[in-house]
Design a protein around this motif. Structure first.
Motif, PDB file in Angstrom:
ATOM      1  N   ASP A  44       0.862  -1.196   0.000  1.00 14.79           N
ATOM      2  CA  ASP A  44       0.000   0.000   0.000  1.00 14.79           C
ATOM      3  C   ASP A  44       0.887   1.231   0.000  1.00 14.79           C
ATOM      4  OD1 ASP A  44      -3.275   0.185   0.812  1.00 14.79           O
ATOM      5  OD2 ASP A  44      -2.113   2.053   0.814  1.00 14.79           O
TER       6      ASP A  44
ATOM      7  N   SER B 168       0.104   3.921   1.389  1.00 14.98           N
ATOM      8  CA  SER B 168      -0.104   4.615   2.664  1.00 14.98           C
ATOM      9  C   SER B 168       0.516   3.819   3.811  1.00 14.98           C
ATOM     10  CB  SER B 168      -1.608   4.799   2.915  1.00 14.98           C
ATOM     11  OG  SER B 168      -1.862   4.923   4.292  1.00 14.98           O
TER      12      SER B 168
ATOM     13  N   MET C 118      -2.079   2.888   6.476  1.00 14.62           N
ATOM     14  CA  MET C 118      -2.842   1.682   6.132  1.00 14.62           C
ATOM     15  C   MET C 118      -2.001   0.435   6.426  1.00 14.62           C
ATOM     16  SD  MET C 118      -5.983   1.814   5.101  1.00 14.62           S
ATOM     17  CE  MET C 118      -7.258   2.805   4.326  1.00 14.62           C
TER      18      MET C 118
ATOM     19  N   GLU D 275      -8.375   3.179  -7.689  1.00 13.85           N
ATOM     20  CA  GLU D 275      -7.632   4.355  -7.207  1.00 13.85           C
ATOM     21  C   GLU D 275      -6.319   4.552  -7.953  1.00 13.85           C
ATOM     22  OE1 GLU D 275      -7.221   4.866  -3.012  1.00 13.85           O
ATOM     23  OE2 GLU D 275      -9.300   4.282  -2.636  1.00 13.85           O
TER      24      GLU D 275
END
Ligand SMILES: C[S@@+](CC[C@H](N)C(=O)[O-])C[C@H]1O[C@@H](n2cnc3c(N)ncnc32)[C@H](O)[C@@H]1O
Length: 350
Positions: free
Chosen positions: A128, A130, A133, A173
């Motif tokens: 990920d 992020s 996350m 995304e």
């Protein structure tokens, strides 16, 4: 029950996870009213304010609220998808490294382990962009599987040819090109995705499907590798959740009992081509007093075609009628055509 639709018995049961089971493992403790506010904000970003779609991954409170609500309500989509695959494919998944790109709070990594009961030594890699996350995913995976390794990384760009590469609401995304890069670099044995069931993302996923078919066979939802005959093919899972999850859904006014999705599964091409005599339900049309009618995608002379079929209730047991009343768009059926009734095919289930 096992209706006359050739669905093999599965090695896993129904899935449900409660908010209480996730709550102790959130990055931060979020009260219920705050959680409601954060989920409402996030869902607006997912649906309306698409320019801000990535904001929610950058703040601990949002990530915790995402995990509490979307993790237990997204995993049933994986349950649904796995239930559509043959048991030899499910067996083959179990010992393969699983790479979950856009893992978020570890949603589908957790679902994969829970549903397939994969052995602890099997590599699980959550990717990920992020870090928050990834921290949340690590916390949840470690809580549920303390002895098993879960590698959480921001980037994974090396070949892993024996792996299953999974995208969960992340192609939406990162975009198709980025997803394609991941597939080309990792060069996995299987590629799977569960993406939103929207008409906006469908053309992108069909472009990706076209690229995939150079090196992969499609195992789901298409009966064959040929051109897709649909403008918009997606699946719709009708399900229920744990009472705590249902309560949260009501508080945030989001229906998580009806879950549209676009799920695909591909396997590297082998010498033996994949041939299925199963059709996939792509649209529910109607239930009449005497029949159920669906639009299905099926193979005719090696070509994927859409047809309307009529299943007469007189051939079904009471249990099977009940099954069809609760069936989902995306289910698979085996049938032979009895006769044409106008444009419809009256079919006998096998
Ligand atoms: C909607 S969430 C899905 C999380 C989880 N897979 C699920 O379905 O519940 C999308 C995730 O994809 C991640 N993501 C978006 N673009 C990415 C990229 N280019 N590389 C890696 N992760 C990305 C986001 O950070 C976010 O955690």
């Amino acid at each position: 029950m096992t209706p006359k639709n050739n669905e093999p018995k599965r090695a896993f049961g129904p899935f449900s996870l409660s908010v209480e089971q996730i709550r102790p493992h959130l990055l931060v403790n979020v009260s219920e009213p705050e959680m409601v506010k954060l989920i409402v904000e996030m869902s607006a970003k997912f649906t309306k304010k698409r320019d801000q779609i990535s904001d929610y991954v950058m703040e601990h409170r949002h990530v915790s609220a995402y995990a509490a609500f979307y993790l237990p309500t997204n995993i049933p989509k994986l349950h649904f998808l796995l239930s559509k695959l043959p048991s030899d494919v499910l067996d083959d998944f179990k010992n393969r490294p699983f790479i979950d790109v856009g893992t978020g709070p570890g949603t589908f990594s957790l679902g994969w382990k829970m549903l397939l009961k994969t052995p602890g030594h099997v590599e699980m890699i959550g990717v990920d962009q992020s870090q928050i996350m990834l921290d949340q995913a690590t916390k949840i995976m470690t809580a549920f599987y303390p002895k098993d390794k879960f590698l959480a990384v921001r980037k994974f760009s090396e070949p892993k040819t024996n792996s299953v590469l999974f995208f969960g609401h992340s192609i939406n995304e990162m975009g198709r090109e980025k997803a394609q890069e991941h597939i080309m670099t990792i060069d996995p044995e299987y590629v799977m995705w569960i993406e939103p069931g929207t008409s906006e993302i469908f053309p992108e996923l069909i472009k990706l499907r076209d690229v995939m078919l150079d090196h992969y066979d499609v195992l789901y939802p298409c009966p064959g590798n040929g051109t897709c005959p649909s403008d918009w093919c997606h699946q719709v899972l009708r399900t229920t959740h744990e009472p705590s999850v249902e309560r949260l859904s009501q508080l945030v006014s989001l229906d998580r009992k009806i879950l549209p999705m676009t799920a695909h599964v591909y396997r590297r091409k082998s010498k033996t081509p994949v041939v299925t005599n199963e059709a996939t339900v792509i649209r529910y049309i109607q239930e009449t007093k005497f029949s159920f009618e669906y639009e299905v995608c099926h193979l005719i002379d090696g070509v994927n075609k859409n047809s309307v079929i009529e299943i007469q209730k007189k051939q079904l047991t009471k249990e099977e009628v009940k099954h069809f009343k609760n069936s989902n768009v995306g289910d698979r059926l085996s049938f032979e055509v009895e006769k044409m009734v106008g444009e419809k095919l009256r079919v006998k289930l096998l």
